[in-house]
Structure formats: C-alpha cells, structure tokens
Design a protein around this motif. Structure first.
Motif, mmCIF file in Angstrom:
data_model
loop_
_atom_site.group_PDB
_atom_site.id
_atom_site.type_symbol
_atom_site.label_atom_id
_atom_site.label_comp_id
_atom_site.label_asym_id
_atom_site.label_seq_id
_atom_site.Cartn_x
_atom_site.Cartn_y
_atom_site.Cartn_z
ATOM 1 N N THR A 217 0.831 -1.205 0.000
ATOM 2 C CA THR A 217 0.000 0.000 0.000
ATOM 3 C C THR A 217 0.866 1.256 0.000
ATOM 4 O O THR A 217 0.478 2.279 0.545
ATOM 5 C CB THR A 217 -0.956 -0.001 1.206
ATOM 6 N N TRP A 218 2.040 1.155 -0.629
ATOM 7 C CA TRP A 218 2.982 2.269 -0.631
ATOM 8 C C TRP A 218 3.471 2.579 -2.049
ATOM 9 O O TRP A 218 3.514 1.703 -2.923
ATOM 10 C CB TRP A 218 4.203 1.943 0.232
ATOM 11 N N GLY A 401 24.849 -2.060 -2.037
ATOM 12 C CA GLY A 401 24.604 -2.511 -3.402
ATOM 13 C C GLY A 401 24.219 -1.380 -4.326
ATOM 14 O O GLY A 401 23.507 -1.610 -5.314
ATOM 15 N N ASP A 402 24.676 -0.156 -4.021
ATOM 16 C CA ASP A 402 24.347 1.024 -4.827
ATOM 17 C C ASP A 402 22.841 1.139 -5.047
ATOM 18 O O ASP A 402 22.360 1.360 -6.162
ATOM 19 C CB ASP A 402 25.084 0.992 -6.171
ATOM 20 N N GLY A 403 22.105 0.991 -3.954
ATOM 21 C CA GLY A 403 20.656 1.138 -4.025
ATOM 22 C C GLY A 403 20.077 1.542 -2.688
ATOM 23 O O GLY A 403 20.689 1.335 -1.627
ATOM 24 N N THR A 404 18.905 2.145 -2.717
ATOM 25 C CA THR A 404 18.195 2.549 -1.509
ATOM 26 C C THR A 404 16.756 2.861 -1.896
ATOM 27 O O THR A 404 16.489 3.243 -3.037
ATOM 28 C CB THR A 404 18.870 3.772 -0.854
ATOM 29 N N ASP A 405 15.819 2.700 -0.973
ATOM 30 C CA ASP A 405 14.399 2.880 -1.262
ATOM 31 C C ASP A 405 13.770 3.906 -0.326
ATOM 32 O O ASP A 405 14.115 3.993 0.852
ATOM 33 C CB ASP A 405 13.624 1.564 -1.104
ATOM 34 N N MET A 406 12.835 4.671 -0.887
ATOM 35 C CA MET A 406 11.954 5.540 -0.116
ATOM 36 C C MET A 406 10.536 5.011 -0.273
ATOM 37 O O MET A 406 10.128 4.649 -1.386
ATOM 38 C CB MET A 406 12.029 6.979 -0.634
ATOM 39 N N TYR A 407 9.795 4.936 0.824
ATOM 40 C CA TYR A 407 8.407 4.476 0.787
ATOM 41 C C TYR A 407 7.482 5.604 1.237
ATOM 42 O O TYR A 407 7.660 6.171 2.322
ATOM 43 C CB TYR A 407 8.211 3.265 1.695
ATOM 44 N N VAL A 408 6.502 5.920 0.402
ATOM 45 C CA VAL A 408 5.526 6.963 0.702
ATOM 46 C C VAL A 408 4.195 6.296 0.989
ATOM 47 O O VAL A 408 3.661 5.562 0.138
ATOM 48 C CB VAL A 408 5.395 7.954 -0.467
ATOM 49 N N ASP A 409 3.656 6.538 2.185
ATOM 50 C CA ASP A 409 2.397 5.912 2.585
ATOM 51 C C ASP A 409 1.198 6.660 2.006
ATOM 52 O O ASP A 409 0.301 6.059 1.425
ATOM 53 C CB ASP A 409 2.313 5.866 4.107
ATOM 54 N N TYR A 410 1.196 7.985 2.159
ATOM 55 C CA TYR A 410 0.084 8.763 1.606
ATOM 56 C C TYR A 410 0.453 10.230 1.549
ATOM 57 O O TYR A 410 1.411 10.687 2.177
ATOM 58 C CB TYR A 410 -1.199 8.572 2.416
ATOM 59 N N VAL A 411 -0.339 10.977 0.811
ATOM 60 C CA VAL A 411 -0.271 12.435 0.800
ATOM 61 C C VAL A 411 -1.702 12.936 0.766
ATOM 62 O O VAL A 411 -2.570 12.324 0.116
ATOM 63 C CB VAL A 411 0.546 12.958 -0.403
#
Length: 632
Positions: A217-218, A401-411
């Motif tokens: 749900t993100w 591993g030259d990676g990263t994540d951002m998770y947005v729940d809602y706006v």
C-alpha cells in the motif's frame, strides 16, 4: 563490553541548501564542507544475508561482518505490544545479550519478522571497536508477513487542517499515475519546467519499478546505480505538470505526507511545496522536511531533519533580501522518539493567512508569519528521493549494493475550496508573432506527448510558429505538409531515414527546461545519426533551423547541409540553457559554442539535404525538429 548511549540513536545529516535550480546561491543551511564532527565513525559493517531491500517473512537469519569491531547489537521499530502498549510503537532490541563476533568480525542474529510491522522495516545494526570507532548499518527489508499497523490514510482529519476540507488524497494503494511530463497523469516525474537537482538524476518513468513502483500500500521510489543507469537514477513526483496544470492549494491550506527512507551517505528525501515553476519567477518554496542521510567525517551527522521557507528573489521594503526562516527538528526528543529512517512519520505544513506552521506527527515544530506570496498564490507539492546533487554531500551507497528505497504511505491536501481549473502558465507564454515557414517535428510513433497540435506554438525566439508537421518514427516520407498558417505547402515533400546501426533511432529525450510547445518539440528526436531530404521549396530565400536534443547528458555533433552542389557544416556542443533556444554557431569542432540549435542562413535552392552525426563526443545527441523559415 557495555554499549554507549549512541547505540540507541539512529544517525544522519545536515547539508547545503540552495534553491533547486536557482541562478545564484542566496542561502546556506548546513553546507557541505563545514566541520560537523563524526571522526569516530567508520564503515565496518557489511551484510551478506539477506541482501539489502529483500522481501522476507518468518524467522530471518541476518549474517554480517564487522571487521575490527568488538561488540554489536541490532534494533528494529515495533508496533505497540501488550508489554509496551504506547501508540507510537517502540524500538525493540533484537539482541538483548549483544552479538558475539568471531575473530574475523563475523556475526549473526535472528529477525523474527512476524512480530514486526508488515511492509517496509529497517533493521539497524550497531557496532563499536575497543578504540571507540563506531558504525551503523541500516538494513532495509520488506516484510511480507508481520502485523499491519499504521498503514494508509487515517480516518480522522489532522488537527492542523481544522476548518478546511480535503481537496486531494492519494493512498498509493492502486495503480500509479505518473508520466514524464505529467500530462495525462496525476504526477510528473520531473520538477515542472526546470530544475531537477539530484546527483543520481531524477529518471523518466522506465517501468518495472524504475524508479517508481506500487508496493503493498505504498509508493516505492527506488534509487539505483546499475547497468541501466551507470550514473545512478532516482525519482521525484510533482502534483503539477509541465503546463502548470494539476493539484494546487490556495491559502489557507494544509499539506501532509507520510514516508520513510534510508539514512545513508547521500540520501536526501523531501516533501515540499512551491508557488512558481519558472526560473527567476521569485516564488515561495516551503521545505516541509529535508532529511539528509549519512554520518562520519565529511558527512552531515544530522540530529533530525530540516525545515526551510524560501522567499526566492524577494526583497523587503528597504531593499534588503528577505530572510529564509528555518529550523532543525530534533525529532529524537519528540513524540515516539524515533528517527525518519527508523519508521514512518508524518510531515505537514499549514499555510495560513497569518502564520505558516510546520508539523511533525501532528506536533507543531516551527512557525513564522506567512509570506505575502504564499497568501496570494497557490502551492503545488513535490515528493522526492534525491541522492546527492546540489545538497553538496558525497554519495556512498556501495555497501548497500548502490541502491536505496523511499516508501511513501500517503499524501493529502486541504483547503477552503479546490481550484481544479487553476493553471500556472509560464511568463510570456502567449504565442509569439508567428513566422512564415514549414516546421518539421520528429515525433515518436504512438507517443502523443511528442506530437505538436496544429495550434501549438514552438520554435526559437523570433521564428516561433504554429502548424508544425509531425514526422513519426526513424524513417518515412511526407508529401502533405502544412505551413505555419495551416495552409498546404504544395509541392514540398520530405524524406528521412537513419543509418542501419544500433545507436540511431527515434526516441524520447529529456525536457531540458522547456515547457509548452517547445517542450513537445524537444520530447521526440532522432538520436545519433540521420538524413533528411527536402524538395520543392518555393521560398525565394530561407533559413534552415535545426533543433537539437539528447537524453540525460549533452554531447557534441555536427550537421551538414547540401544544396546545389555545395556543402555547409555546423558543429555544436549541446548543453543546459534553462528552457531557452541558444544558437551554437561553430563551423568546426574547435569553434563550436554551447547551444541547442544551429542555423543555415540565406538558402535559395529548391531542394536540399541534411545529414547529422550526434555522437562526436560526450553523450548521444540528435535532432528534434527542423524549420524552413522564409526570409521576408
């Protein structure tokens, strides 16, 4: 060995803040190069299993190495439990007895995923040496099992939005609606009109989770440096498109977003608003949250996150620059006492007619009088995961591993009334006086965003016109051309083709700061090399304008015009010019100046041909459009 208090604290940055794409630096916050300490920090921890950003469930054995370290422990934020029922949740020590490291620094522990929140979690591994060196490793995982907690838009309206009605909300629990320029979609994948600012560049919508994916749900924004993007890519979404249409909120208004991301060297998640889209337009920018990742020498070591209000280019009545109100939010002292990378948090701003108020998890953290621009002009919003760039801080994500994540729940957005018909048009966007000519636009077959409509105005200053002819694909012939007045260009035909090599093709390019018709003109182009023949030109004298484009990087190339047994050359160096057409006038590689179009002046032949090579240096370039302009 006993653990010092720092082991209970997540860690991060404080960085240089200038206007995203501003012409000059007028404000410094925590800028790169300042001594923020961190000499005790090192990078010693690497994780061998599970891989960073893995999907997990059940009992997960985490294996790691912390060479040179004497002791380690691991924590993860947990939802309220019977033993600890606080509504904020709590930091759970996964290794209450510590972790035993062998002589090589190898260690392991169990992460019982079913006991922790479903979805994105951050398992933080801390280590310390006998000499006092320290390290933290943030292991991002996606829990397929676990406890569903604090997901989605709350049923209650936020206290800061009292008296307003919700005019927009996105829970990101369905298919995403993002396009490169925002046209035909809910969001644009670039900062509208100009000013992308990430070191790992904000990417077009590439599909397959690059860089956007709807996960659980993100909204997941995946930053990666890989074979597909050797210089790195990441993502931004904007609620206004390149035409200035979209979701805007006029004061009094309230805007709120809930997200989490990783704190690592170079990460820079943000939620912010702007009133103006164009360079030099002197609008307001409200940075609701700017979170800077990374700790250690030459990194920010941020105690929380930053809030800044930017009245760009505006002056007080005495002629002095308006100040940029700002603060550092020490979030470890507030609410549940957790960091922005530890768990999800809500960040918001209330733009009132008297005061502008910033909130963290519904707690007021900063207030100042509302600027006049924010009272008069609506705001759109942006959510991004920048990696390095104009923040000035170095990027070092190799051990992740030259990676990263951002998770947005809602706006969600609140205001007195919605303004669905509002459009922020660019300055001077009324059509210029059109010239008499024949415009040829290299469009991409099946991509309406690269096709100019009959009434669209495009072209350089002084020669812009309507009535462009769309030439789809890498090869073809068109004998039913229109001129700038929409009349038939009788007797004129064009044929175009590309060499039979892999580099030459019809494709979409970057926006390079353009908007409206010129943006559409620049969106499609023939990359690397090609040929075009034009016959039956009836103008006694005319100029031929060649518009150039590329993908993420500029480069150099040349265009050759042949007519009546003679040949002319134009060399160019393609670069960024903030959405303006600038002529590159060189006739040799040595004399080529930076620009994005070339001109062959004073032509008289009824027939001519063009050949171009866009791969002479730097990135691959090509031609987006051609104008045959009558000389009065």
């Amino acid at each position: 060995m006993s653990f010092l208090p720092w082991l209970l604290l997540p860690l991060t940055v404080i960085a240089l803040r200038t206007a995203r794409g501003a012409e000059k630096q007028v404000y410094l916050e925590f800028n790169n190069g300042q001594d923020r300490g961190g000499a005790e920090w090192t990078q010693a921890i690497t994780v061998s299993a599970p891989a960073p950003r893995s999907e997990v469930k059940g009992d997960v054995e985490v294996k790691f190495n912390a060479k040179g370290m004497a002791a380690a422990k691991a924590l993860c934020w947990q939802q309220p439990t019977k033993e600890q029922p606080g509504t904020w949740g709590h930091d759970e020590n996964l290794t209450p007895d510590g972790i035993t490291l062998d002589a090589a620094g190898e260690g392991s522990f169990l992460f019982p995923a079913e006991r922790f929140p479903n979805g994105p979690v951050n398992v933080r591994i801390f280590a310390e040496s006998k000499e006092g060196k320290k390290d933290i490793y943030e292991l991002q995982l996606f829990n397929l099992g676990g406890v569903k907690w604090n997901q989605g838009i709350p049923t209650q309206d936020p206290p800061g939005a009292k008296g307003l009605k919700r005019i927009f909300a996105d829970d990101f629990d369905g298919p995403l609606s993002i396009s490169n320029d925002g046209r035909g979609a809910r969001y644009a994948a670039h900062k509208p009109r100009y000013g992308d600012f990430s070191g790992w560049q904000f990417s077009d919508v590439l599909g397959d989770g690059k860089p956007f994916a709807q996960t659980g749900t993100w909204l997941k924004i995946a930053a990666r440096k890989d074979a597909a993007s050797p210089k790195g890519r990441s993502g931004i979404i904007a609620s206004a498109n390149m035409d200035g249409k979209g979701i805007w909120a006029k004061a009094p208004a309230y805007l709120e977003c809930r997200f989490t991301a990783q704190s690592a060297p170079g990460t820079w998640p943000a939620f912010w608003t702007i009133t103006h889209l164009d360079q030099g337009s002197n609008g307001d920018e409200l940075d609701i949250v700017e979170a800077y990742g990374g700790n250690g020498t030459s990194h920010p070591n941020h105690p929380g996150y930053s809030i800044v209000t930017h009245p760009w280019g505006q002056k007080n009545s005495d002629g002095s620059e308006k100040p940029h109100p700002n603060t550092v939010v020490r979030m470890m002292d507030l609410g549940g006492k957790s960091y922005w990378s530890t768990t999800f948090h809500t960040y918001a701003v209330s733009i009132g007619l008297d005061d502008t108020v910033y909130y963290f998890d519904d707690i007021e953290v900063f207030r100042h009088p509302t600027n006049d621009v924010s009272k008069k002009h609506p705001h759109c919003f942006l959510i991004n995961y920048a990696i390095g760039g104009i923040s000035g801080w170095p990027i070092d994500l190799a051990r992740y591993g030259d990676g990263t994540d951002m998770y947005v729940d809602y706006v969600r957005v609140y205001a007195k009334e919605a303004i669905p018909d509002f459009v922020l048009r660019p300055p001077g966007s009324e059509p210029e006086i059109t010239t008499r000519g024949i415009g040829l636009n290299f469009s991409v077959g099946g991509n309406a965003g690269t096709e100019l409509a009959p009434g669209d105005t495009a072209g350089g200053a002084g020669v812009s016109q309507t009535g462009w002819n769309n030439l789809p694909g890498a090869s073809g012939r068109e004998a039913s051309l229109k001129d700038s007045a929409g009349k038939s260009a009788e007797g004129v035909s064009v044929t175009w083709e590309v060499p039979k090599d892999q580099a030459s093709r019809s494709k979409t390019g970057r926006e390079w700061g353009f908007n409206s018709g010129n943006l559409t003109l620049q969106r499609g182009y023939i990359q690397s090399g090609g040929k075009l023949s034009a016959t039956g030109i009836r103008y006694p004298r005319y100029d031929v304008h060649i518009y150039l484009n590329a993908d993420d990087n500029g480069g150099s190339g040349k265009v050759i015009l042949k007519a009546s047994g003679r040949q002319e050359n134009r060399h160019y160096k393609l670069g960024w010019h903030g959405g303006k057409f600038i002529e590159s006038a060189g006739t040799t590689a040595e004399t080529a100046a930076e620009g994005n179009y070339v001109v062959f002046r004073g032509q008289t032949a009824k027939d001519f041909s063009l050949e171009w090579e866009g791969n002479l240096g730097g990135g691959l370039t090509g031609i987006s459009g051609i104008q045959i302009v009558e000389i009065p």
